[in-house]
Design a protein around this motif. Structure first.
Motif, short mmCIF file in Angstrom:
data_model
loop_
_atom_site.label_atom_id
_atom_site.label_comp_id
_atom_site.label_asym_id
_atom_site.label_seq_id
_atom_site.Cartn_x
_atom_site.Cartn_y
_atom_site.Cartn_z
N UNK A 143 0.82 -1.21 0.00
CA UNK A 143 0.00 0.00 0.00
C UNK A 143 0.86 1.26 0.00
N UNK A 144 2.07 1.18 -0.53
CA UNK A 144 2.92 2.36 -0.60
C UNK A 144 3.16 2.79 -2.03
N UNK A 145 2.25 2.49 -2.93
CA UNK A 145 2.46 2.75 -4.35
C UNK A 145 2.38 4.23 -4.68
N UNK A 146 1.60 4.99 -3.95
CA UNK A 146 1.38 6.39 -4.30
C UNK A 146 1.92 7.26 -3.19
N UNK A 147 3.17 7.66 -3.32
CA UNK A 147 3.79 8.48 -2.27
C UNK A 147 4.67 9.54 -2.88
N UNK A 148 4.82 10.66 -2.19
CA UNK A 148 5.69 11.73 -2.62
C UNK A 148 6.91 11.77 -1.71
N UNK A 149 8.06 12.04 -2.28
CA UNK A 149 9.29 12.00 -1.52
C UNK A 149 10.02 13.33 -1.67
N UNK A 150 10.32 13.97 -0.59
CA UNK A 150 11.16 15.16 -0.61
C UNK A 150 12.47 14.83 0.07
N UNK A 181 -4.61 10.35 0.34
CA UNK A 181 -5.81 9.70 0.88
C UNK A 181 -7.09 10.36 0.40
N UNK A 182 -7.04 11.62 0.00
CA UNK A 182 -8.20 12.35 -0.51
C UNK A 182 -9.38 12.35 0.47
N UNK A 183 -9.13 12.14 1.73
CA UNK A 183 -10.21 12.17 2.71
C UNK A 183 -11.03 10.90 2.78
N UNK A 184 -10.70 9.89 2.00
CA UNK A 184 -11.44 8.64 2.02
C UNK A 184 -11.14 7.88 3.31
N UNK A 185 -12.19 7.37 3.96
CA UNK A 185 -12.01 6.64 5.21
C UNK A 185 -11.19 5.38 4.99
N UNK A 186 -11.49 4.66 3.90
CA UNK A 186 -10.76 3.42 3.61
C UNK A 186 -9.29 3.71 3.35
N UNK A 187 -9.02 4.71 2.51
CA UNK A 187 -7.63 5.05 2.22
C UNK A 187 -6.92 5.58 3.45
N UNK A 188 -7.64 6.27 4.31
CA UNK A 188 -7.04 6.77 5.54
C UNK A 188 -6.61 5.62 6.45
N UNK A 193 -2.21 2.20 8.47
CA UNK A 193 -1.52 0.91 8.54
C UNK A 193 -0.13 1.04 7.91
N UNK A 194 -0.03 1.78 6.80
CA UNK A 194 1.26 1.98 6.14
C UNK A 194 2.23 2.69 7.08
N UNK A 195 1.75 3.71 7.78
CA UNK A 195 2.60 4.45 8.70
C UNK A 195 3.12 3.55 9.82
N UNK A 196 2.23 2.69 10.32
CA UNK A 196 2.64 1.77 11.38
C UNK A 196 3.73 0.83 10.88
N UNK A 197 3.55 0.30 9.67
CA UNK A 197 4.56 -0.59 9.09
C UNK A 197 5.85 0.17 8.81
N UNK A 198 5.71 1.44 8.44
CA UNK A 198 6.88 2.27 8.16
C UNK A 198 7.74 2.43 9.42
N UNK A 199 7.09 2.70 10.56
CA UNK A 199 7.84 2.86 11.81
C UNK A 199 8.51 1.54 12.22
#
Length: 814
Positions: A143-150, A181-188, A193-199
């Protein structure tokens, strides 16, 4: 004429004095009857509070729910920045920002951020392979396919005499991954979950790469650490409670096994604990939500509650031993409960003012509401539950039972035949009574210290000048500090010092604080961009900033291409048909809003971004930038707003945090002034106002000199200081002005002997408990609020470039 006026003035004074005496004696009579009633029904007053605690304690466990909206708690409720955010979001919605960096967004959104720090003396650029390995591991996450990186570099050293500012080495690199996420509950939920796995991934990477230090942060880290604070502090809270229990027990003990009251000190602290549990249960029954700032309520309530406990205990010691224990309880109530009722009322008024709609910070308002409930329950539990404990202890004392072992104390003749250790354990003070001691309680070690040492020292004629000089020094430093008050919106002050967010903030402050947050500059009305005067106005407004602007890029494009765009039609035509078609400028499409009226196109709104060079105090300078830019929007011909997500936390924060103290202080002063002629003595009220004001200004000034910012934690401490000062000043002052001794020195000694023991017991218990808890629990150092809403600063390299990653790989965007 003067002779005729004096009787009138004297009569008025006598009338007021009689009125005060009637009110005071009426209150004493009421509490005497209350004490008698409690002493005659101790089982009832012991059982009812215990049952209430059990009922509300179960509701506490069943209805516990943490507050998940951190912004609503710590950001000012009525903020101009929130209105500006709504306007910015209505003009440039997140759905139109698919190719933009996080700094272009209006809300923090979902993200994962990591700082990679090399060892001292190392160069992070020499470890590119490791960085790319970590980067690929992040991109391969589910679920990390759409991300922006600075990307940013910190601790940069440039090549000497390099014209193009080539980087020689860097100590740290910061990489940020932004999720859509565009405010979508599912995407949020997927993003969470992605953030948790990231940590978890960053923690694993840290174990695999010991030559690097990894500091990770996600958008939920603040909320998580905010609520983890209470879990991290569990051990310290238990230690604090044990120390308070131990201090209260020891300070209530005497060598006299009959008159010693160690269990009353212990039960007094437990009384405050069960009242706090009941208050928490009521809070959750009324749909309240938990946040870690509420951890301070038991300790604040403990400070006030133990004062009432120790005053009742001192009041018991002042009663005559030859009276029946029920009358002694009633006398103690009559002596103590009047002043305790007054101080409890002032507590309620102060925190009630803090809970009013005028308070602009929700965390402060919720805290004050709960403190009001806690104070009311403390008051009820002390005169009921603790009063019943005092009745049973008095009954044991009257029947000559041992205060610890609850066995009958042997006669003096029996003790004389026993060993010394047995006599010490069972000594009831019969040696003292044989010498006609009028008050055997004077042998309490605190009472003895005050009477024999402190009273004589503090009233010594040679000590008084030094006390005055010490006070003037204190007042001078306090006044100096009051002139240097710093506002603070630093959320990490609410977190435990060992939490990951605090560690990340300190490193971010050290290596990535050279630039302000990216400030969105939104022009929300049609503007003649082709007009030379308008162009000069825009340059003036952005002077001193590094800009990321479609306007500058477009003007440069026109100059390089030798295009003429001096009128509206040419300007917009070249912009749409040529400039925005170029791949390197396509991302500017989302910064311009066009409208079409017939065959004519118009630019109705646009945006650009400003970045300012800052020093170490990034947060303070960001507030100053905000305060300078906003007035310009009112006087300039160009109508614009400025916004960054962090502004929500900074907006008018100084006014937000000072208002509760001003309101609470005004409420207390108003009550004291209104009761000036109705309380025990008007002179006591005057000195009480003066003392409390001096203490409050002193605490405020010394906090500033100690580099403590004015945030919501500080404001809660200041509100409590008002009441804590009243708690200890009021009994001393009123006893002093009502004393009948011939000299002021004797009046001072009498006041200290009556209330000094309770004050020292209360202060020692409160300091030992709160210091152990608070100083290890809260982190009050000055550091960046970067992750409050997403500061992005860089040292050496700016952050106007990034990579967009999708399933097909990274594509460079400018």
């Amino acid at each position: 004429m003067c002779f005729l006026r004096r009787p009138g003035a004297s009569a008025g004074w006598i009338w007021w004095r009689m009125l005060r005496q009637v009110i005071h004696r009426g209150l004493q009579s009421f509490f005497y009857k209350l004490g008698l009633f409690v002493s005659r029904h101790p089982v009832f007053f012991l059982t009812v509070p215990a049952v209430l605690t059990i009922i509300f304690g179960f509701s506490l466990l069943n209805r516990f729910q943490p507050d998940t909206d951190l912004e609503s708690l710590v950001a000012p409720s009525h903020s101009l920045a929130k209105i500006e955010r709504s306007l910015a979001s209505s003009l440039f919605s997140l759905d139109q920002s698919k190719s933009q960096l996080y700094s272009d967004l209006h809300t923090p959104g979902r993200y994962g951020r990591v700082i990679l720090l090399s060892k001292p003396g190392g160069n992070i650029l020499h470890q590119a392979d490791v960085i790319l390995q970590i980067h690929r591991a992040v991109l391969e996450m589910k679920d990390g396919r759409s991300s922006f990186i600075g990307h940013q570099l910190g601790g940069v050293m440039e090549v000497p005499n390099s014209k193009d500012q080539r980087v020689k080495s860097a100590r740290a690199i910061q990489i940020t991954y932004y999720l859509q996420t565009y405010g979508s509950v599912t995407q949020d939920l997927i993003g969470e979950k992605w953030e948790s796995e990231f940590c978890k991934l960053m923690h694993k990477m840290q174990l695999d790469h010991q030559d690097l230090q990894l500091y990770s942060l996600a958008s939920f880290s603040l909320w998580k650490d905010f609520h983890q604070t209470s879990l991290l502090a569990r051990g310290k809270i238990l230690v604090s409670l044990m120390l308070i229990l131990l201090t209260a027990t020891l300070s209530s003990s005497m060598k006299d096994c009959l008159r010693s009251k160690p269990f009353l000190g212990l039960l007094g602290v437990l009384t405050i604990c069960i009242s706090s549990v009941t208050a928490a249960g009521i809070f959750f029954i009324t749909d309240g939500k938990y946040n870690s700032t509420l951890l301070g309520i038991p300790f604040f309530a403990m400070g006030h509650g133990t004062k009432g406990v120790f005053e009742l205990l001192s009041g018991w010691r002042r009663t005559r031993e030859n009276l029946p224990f029920k009358d002694r309880v009633a006398d103690a109530y009559s002596d103590v409960m009047v002043s305790y009722t007054m101080t409890s009322s002032l507590y309620f008024i102060a925190f009630g003012m803090g809970a009013s709609p005028f308070t602009n910070i929700e965390a402060v308002k919720v805290f004050c509401q709960n403190m009001c409930v806690s104070i009311l329950l403390n008051y009820f539990y002390i005169f009921s539950f603790f009063g019943s404990c005092l009745v049973f202890a008095g009954q044991l004392e009257q029947n000559r039972y041992h205060s610890i072992f609850c066995c009958k104390i042997p006669s003096a003749e029996y003790l004389d035949r026993k060993p010394v250790w047995f006599q010490t354990m069972m000594n009831d003070g019969h040696h003292h009574t044989s010498h006609h001691e009028t008050n055997p309680y004077q042998h309490h070690f605190i009472q003895h210290f005050l009477r024999e040492h402190y009273n004589e020292w503090i009233t010594n004629i040679y000590v008084k000048p030094f006390v005055v000089i010490l006070y003037l020094i204190y007042a001078s430093f306090s006044f100096m500090g009051c002139l240097q008050i710093n506002d603070g919106a630093n959320i990490i002050n609410l977190l435990a010092s060992e939490s990951p967010s605090v560690s990340y903030a300190l490193i971010q402050q050290k290596y990535f604080s050279n630039y302000s947050p990216v400030i969105g500059f939104y022009i929300y009305e049609p503007l003649e961009y082709w007009n030379g005067t308008v162009q000069e106005d825009l340059k003036t407004l952005s002077q001193g900033f590094n800009t990321v602007s479609w306007i500058e890029q477009y003007y440069q494009y026109l100059r390089v291409g030798n295009f003429s765009a001096t009128n509206k039609s040419d300007f917009i035509s070249i912009l749409q048909s040529s400039f925005l078609k170029k791949p390197e400028f396509q991302h500017f499409k989302n910064d311009i809003i066009f409208s079409k009226a017939g065959d004519e196109n118009n630019i109705i709104a646009s945006r650009l971004y400003l970045v300012a060079r800052t020093s170490e105090n990034t947060q303070r300078e960001a507030v100053e930038l905000l305060e300078k830019l906003r007035p310009l929007s009112l006087i300039q011909s160009i109508k614009f707003i400025v916004f960054n997500p962090t502004f929500v936390f900074m907006d008018h924060y100084g006014l937000s945090v000072t208002m509760p103290v001003l309101i609470s202080g005004f409420g207390i002063l108003l009550v004291l002034i209104l009761t000036f002629f109705l309380v025990i003595h008007p002179l006591g009220n005057f000195w009480l106002i003066l003392s409390v004001t001096s203490i409050e200004l002193g605490v405020l000034g010394l906090m500033t000199l100690w580099n403590v910012d004015m945030d919501c934690i500080s404001i809660l401490c200041l509100i409590y200081t008002l009441n804590f000062a009243i708690d200890h000043c009021a009994p001393l002052l009123y006893t002093f002005v009502l004393a009948t001794e011939h000299t002021r020195t004797q009046c001072i000694k009498n006041s200290l002997q009556e209330h000094g023991t309770a004050i020292l017991q209360n202060v020692s218990s409160f300091l030992i408990g709160s210091r152990t808890h608070c100083l290890n629990h809260l982190h009050h150092e000055s550091s960046t609020a970067a992750h409050c809403g997403g500061y992005e600063g860089g040292s050496g390299l700016q952050h106007n470039k990034g990579y967009k990653c999708d399933a097909f790989g990274p594509n460079l965007i400018v």
